[in-house]
Design a protein around this motif. Structure first.
Motif, PDB file in Angstrom:
ATOM      1  N   GLY A  64       0.253  -2.484  -4.179  1.00  0.00           N
ATOM      2  CA  GLY A  64      -0.293  -3.527  -3.327  1.00  0.00           C
ATOM      3  C   GLY A  64      -1.613  -4.086  -3.832  1.00  0.00           C
ATOM      4  O   GLY A  64      -2.006  -5.186  -3.466  1.00  0.00           O
ATOM      5  N   ARG A  65      -2.308  -3.322  -4.693  1.00  0.00           N
ATOM      6  CA  ARG A  65      -3.569  -3.798  -5.259  1.00  0.00           C
ATOM      7  C   ARG A  65      -3.344  -4.491  -6.605  1.00  0.00           C
ATOM      8  O   ARG A  65      -4.209  -5.178  -7.105  1.00  0.00           O
ATOM      9  CB  ARG A  65      -4.560  -2.631  -5.412  1.00  0.00           C
ATOM     10  CG  ARG A  65      -4.950  -2.009  -4.049  1.00  0.00           C
ATOM     11  CD  ARG A  65      -6.080  -0.984  -4.168  1.00  0.00           C
ATOM     12  NE  ARG A  65      -5.669   0.264  -4.796  1.00  0.00           N
ATOM     13  CZ  ARG A  65      -5.090   1.287  -4.154  1.00  0.00           C
ATOM     14  NH1 ARG A  65      -4.833   1.203  -2.854  1.00  0.00           N
ATOM     15  NH2 ARG A  65      -4.768   2.386  -4.796  1.00  0.00           N
ATOM     16  N   ILE A  67      -0.311  -6.351  -7.487  1.00  0.00           N
ATOM     17  CA  ILE A  67       0.530  -7.554  -7.465  1.00  0.00           C
ATOM     18  C   ILE A  67       0.795  -7.930  -6.003  1.00  0.00           C
ATOM     19  O   ILE A  67       0.904  -7.045  -5.147  1.00  0.00           O
ATOM     20  CB  ILE A  67       1.843  -7.316  -8.265  1.00  0.00           C
ATOM     21  CG1 ILE A  67       2.610  -8.634  -8.477  1.00  0.00           C
ATOM     22  CG2 ILE A  67       2.748  -6.260  -7.622  1.00  0.00           C
ATOM     23  CD1 ILE A  67       3.706  -8.562  -9.543  1.00  0.00           C
ATOM     24  N   SER A  68       0.850  -9.220  -5.745  1.00  0.00           N
ATOM     25  CA  SER A  68       1.131  -9.666  -4.377  1.00  0.00           C
ATOM     26  C   SER A  68       2.638  -9.694  -4.145  1.00  0.00           C
ATOM     27  O   SER A  68       3.417  -9.767  -5.104  1.00  0.00           O
ATOM     28  CB  SER A  68       0.552 -11.062  -4.149  1.00  0.00           C
ATOM     29  OG  SER A  68       1.280 -12.009  -4.907  1.00  0.00           O
ATOM     30  N   ALA A  69       3.036  -9.672  -2.890  1.00  0.00           N
ATOM     31  CA  ALA A  69       4.461  -9.761  -2.551  1.00  0.00           C
ATOM     32  C   ALA A  69       5.029 -11.086  -3.036  1.00  0.00           C
ATOM     33  O   ALA A  69       6.148 -11.160  -3.531  1.00  0.00           O
ATOM     34  CB  ALA A  69       4.664  -9.604  -1.045  1.00  0.00           C
ATOM     35  N   GLU A  70       4.204 -12.129  -2.898  1.00  0.00           N
ATOM     36  CA  GLU A  70       4.619 -13.476  -3.326  1.00  0.00           C
ATOM     37  C   GLU A  70       4.912 -13.500  -4.830  1.00  0.00           C
ATOM     38  O   GLU A  70       5.953 -13.993  -5.266  1.00  0.00           O
ATOM     39  CB  GLU A  70       3.473 -14.444  -2.995  1.00  0.00           C
ATOM     40  CG  GLU A  70       3.826 -15.901  -3.137  1.00  0.00           C
ATOM     41  CD  GLU A  70       4.356 -16.503  -1.834  1.00  0.00           C
ATOM     42  OE1 GLU A  70       3.827 -16.165  -0.757  1.00  0.00           O
ATOM     43  OE2 GLU A  70       5.293 -17.303  -1.915  1.00  0.00           O
ATOM     44  N   GLU A  71       3.982 -12.936  -5.614  1.00  0.00           N
ATOM     45  CA  GLU A  71       4.170 -12.970  -7.074  1.00  0.00           C
ATOM     46  C   GLU A  71       5.340 -12.095  -7.504  1.00  0.00           C
ATOM     47  O   GLU A  71       6.118 -12.454  -8.398  1.00  0.00           O
ATOM     48  CB  GLU A  71       2.881 -12.513  -7.784  1.00  0.00           C
ATOM     49  CG  GLU A  71       2.914 -12.788  -9.281  1.00  0.00           C
ATOM     50  CD  GLU A  71       1.785 -12.123 -10.074  1.00  0.00           C
ATOM     51  OE1 GLU A  71       1.915 -12.062 -11.305  1.00  0.00           O
ATOM     52  OE2 GLU A  71       0.796 -11.651  -9.465  1.00  0.00           O
ATOM     53  N   ARG A  75       8.066  -6.639  -3.735  1.00  0.00           N
ATOM     54  CA  ARG A  75       7.206  -5.598  -4.316  1.00  0.00           C
ATOM     55  C   ARG A  75       7.831  -4.249  -3.988  1.00  0.00           C
ATOM     56  O   ARG A  75       7.647  -3.716  -2.890  1.00  0.00           O
ATOM     57  CB  ARG A  75       5.789  -5.704  -3.769  1.00  0.00           C
ATOM     58  CG  ARG A  75       4.816  -4.818  -4.546  1.00  0.00           C
ATOM     59  CD  ARG A  75       3.629  -4.424  -3.737  1.00  0.00           C
ATOM     60  NE  ARG A  75       2.678  -5.477  -3.509  1.00  0.00           N
ATOM     61  CZ  ARG A  75       2.387  -5.987  -2.313  1.00  0.00           C
ATOM     62  NH1 ARG A  75       3.019  -5.583  -1.235  1.00  0.00           N
ATOM     63  NH2 ARG A  75       1.479  -6.912  -2.189  1.00  0.00           N
ATOM     64  N   LEU A 102       2.115  -6.061   2.772  1.00  0.00           N
ATOM     65  CA  LEU A 102       0.778  -5.906   3.357  1.00  0.00           C
ATOM     66  C   LEU A 102       0.565  -6.952   4.456  1.00  0.00           C
ATOM     67  O   LEU A 102       1.262  -7.972   4.491  1.00  0.00           O
ATOM     68  CB  LEU A 102      -0.283  -6.070   2.259  1.00  0.00           C
ATOM     69  CG  LEU A 102      -0.245  -4.999   1.168  1.00  0.00           C
ATOM     70  CD1 LEU A 102      -1.221  -5.339   0.036  1.00  0.00           C
ATOM     71  CD2 LEU A 102      -0.566  -3.625   1.749  1.00  0.00           C
ATOM     72  N   GLU A 105       1.217 -10.934   4.341  1.00  0.00           N
ATOM     73  CA  GLU A 105       2.050 -11.312   3.192  1.00  0.00           C
ATOM     74  C   GLU A 105       3.434 -11.802   3.617  1.00  0.00           C
ATOM     75  O   GLU A 105       3.935 -11.467   4.695  1.00  0.00           O
ATOM     76  CB  GLU A 105       2.237 -10.119   2.250  1.00  0.00           C
ATOM     77  CG  GLU A 105       1.010  -9.812   1.426  1.00  0.00           C
ATOM     78  CD  GLU A 105       1.304  -8.818   0.323  1.00  0.00           C
ATOM     79  OE1 GLU A 105       0.780  -8.998  -0.786  1.00  0.00           O
ATOM     80  OE2 GLU A 105       2.064  -7.848   0.562  1.00  0.00           O
TER      81      GLU A 105
END
Ligand code: GTQ
Length: 350
Positions: A64-65, A67-71, A75, A102, A105
């Motif tokens: 979670g630190r 990479i973002s869920a979006e990217e 995840r 998170l 997100e």
């Protein structure tokens, strides 16, 4: 009878040369591989394994630190069977992963021909949206996104949420039948209020004009709330447990009695504190998740302890005996409905 040594060496050399020659015509002799191709019993390359949630939680949070869920789009840390590393699978036909979302997100909307299940493990406040209807994810809830349904995930709460993803990815890959597409909208618009599908399809009724489902159709009910599953298992426990399984139920499409999705069989079982099952084996390699309690799984003589939120895998035709230290509830999934449809499924109660 023993053959003269030089004859045997000569023969071996002649055969090897012959294999080379036919190899250049893309052929290979069956007799060298027959035993492995048609084994007397399943010999899975998958091995028994347990993932301790307490041990891997920090690593899930670390993603979670980074990479973002979006990217990432999703995840997820894939749970790879140690006998099948690099293949993104937990058994030959099944995939499992821990997905993290998170607060704030969104995991953007997409759809694919792979069928998916979610089992909520940790945290509150996330939702999954399936074909325009949101469902709040609570711990222990079993949620499905059948093949080719649009789905996105979001977290409207204030804590990280983690769930187990179970998919038929390896099976669909094996069949070369995978299609996927991304939606133009990040999150699906809300088309129906939350609870609509549960009321319409999950209350022992169907809409009066609902056409009869075709074989293989997934259920239109897409959430099996843990509160219901748990209450049912506790009520059943008045009677005597099955010696091999405890109190074990399978989830169904309530309109047909078939599995919720055609490729993935899903089960919930309760083992009262102190109960030990007798050993049992079956041809569907199975992924277990401990929702409550804890104990030990003895898999082919190898003992593996499990606690709440742990995941363990029992490969095909491995003998399993379960012991519950405390009152225990297990969720599990496998490819059993596929094997049954093909006449392949076998079990042995020892
Ligand atoms: O949530 O759609 O773990 O498409 C793997 C593939 C989750 C999902 C996974 C997926 C998803």
């Amino acid at each position: 009878m023993e053959q003269p040594r030089n004859h045997s060496e000569e023969t071996q050399a002649a055969r090897r040369a012959y294999y080379e020659r036919i190899g250049s015509d893309s052929m290979t002799p069956l007799w060298e591989v027959l035993g492995a191709l048609v084994p007397p019993r399943p010999r899975s390359p998958a091995v028994p394994h347990r993932w301790s949630y307490a041990a891997v939680r920090d690593q899930v949070m670390e993603a979670g630190r980074l990479i973002s869920a979006e990217e990432a789009e999703r995840r997820v840390l894939i749970l790879e069977n140690p006998g099948l590393r690099g293949q993104s699978c937990i058994t030959q036909s099944l995939y499992a992963g821990l997905q993290l979302i998170l607060p704030g997100e969104v995991a953007p909307a997409h759809r694919h021909t792979q069928s998916a299940l979610r089992l909520v493990l940790d945290g509150e406040g996330a939702y999954t949206s399936v074909n325009g209807e949101r469902v709040t994810m609570r711990r222990g809830d079993f949620i499905i996104t059948p093949a080719w349904t649009w789905h996105d995930h979001g977290n409207l709460g204030s804590e990280p949420v983690v769930w187990l993803d179970g998919l038929d990815i390896p099976l669909v890959r094996f069949l070369d039948a995978g299609f996927a597409e991304k939606s133009l909208e990040r999150s699906q618009g809300v088309e129906r209020p939350e609870g609509d599908a549960l009321a319409r399809y999950g209350a022992n009724m169907l809409p009066v004009d609902e056409p009869p489902p075709q074989p293989g159709d997934p259920t239109r009910l897409f959430v099996y709330p843990y509160a219901q599953t748990r209450a049912a298992l506790l009520a059943l426990s008045q009677g005597a447990p099955d010696p091999h399984l405890g109190f074990k139920q399978r989830f169904v499409n309530p309109a047909t009695g078939a599995s919720p999705m055609p490729t993935l069989g899903t089960f919930a079982q309760r083992l009262p504190a102190g109960f030990s099952t007798r050993p049992h084996r079956c041809t569907d390699g199975t992924v277990y998740v401990c929702l409550e309690g804890g104990g030990e799984a003895e898999i082919e003589g190898q003992t593996c302890a499990f606690e709440e939120r742990d995941v363990f895998v029992v490969p095909s035709w491995h003998t399993l005996a379960l012991r519950a230290r405390a009152d225990t509830i297990l969720f599990s999934y496998s490819d059993r409905p596929m094997q049954k449809a093909l006449g392949l499924w076998r079990e042995e109660r020892l």
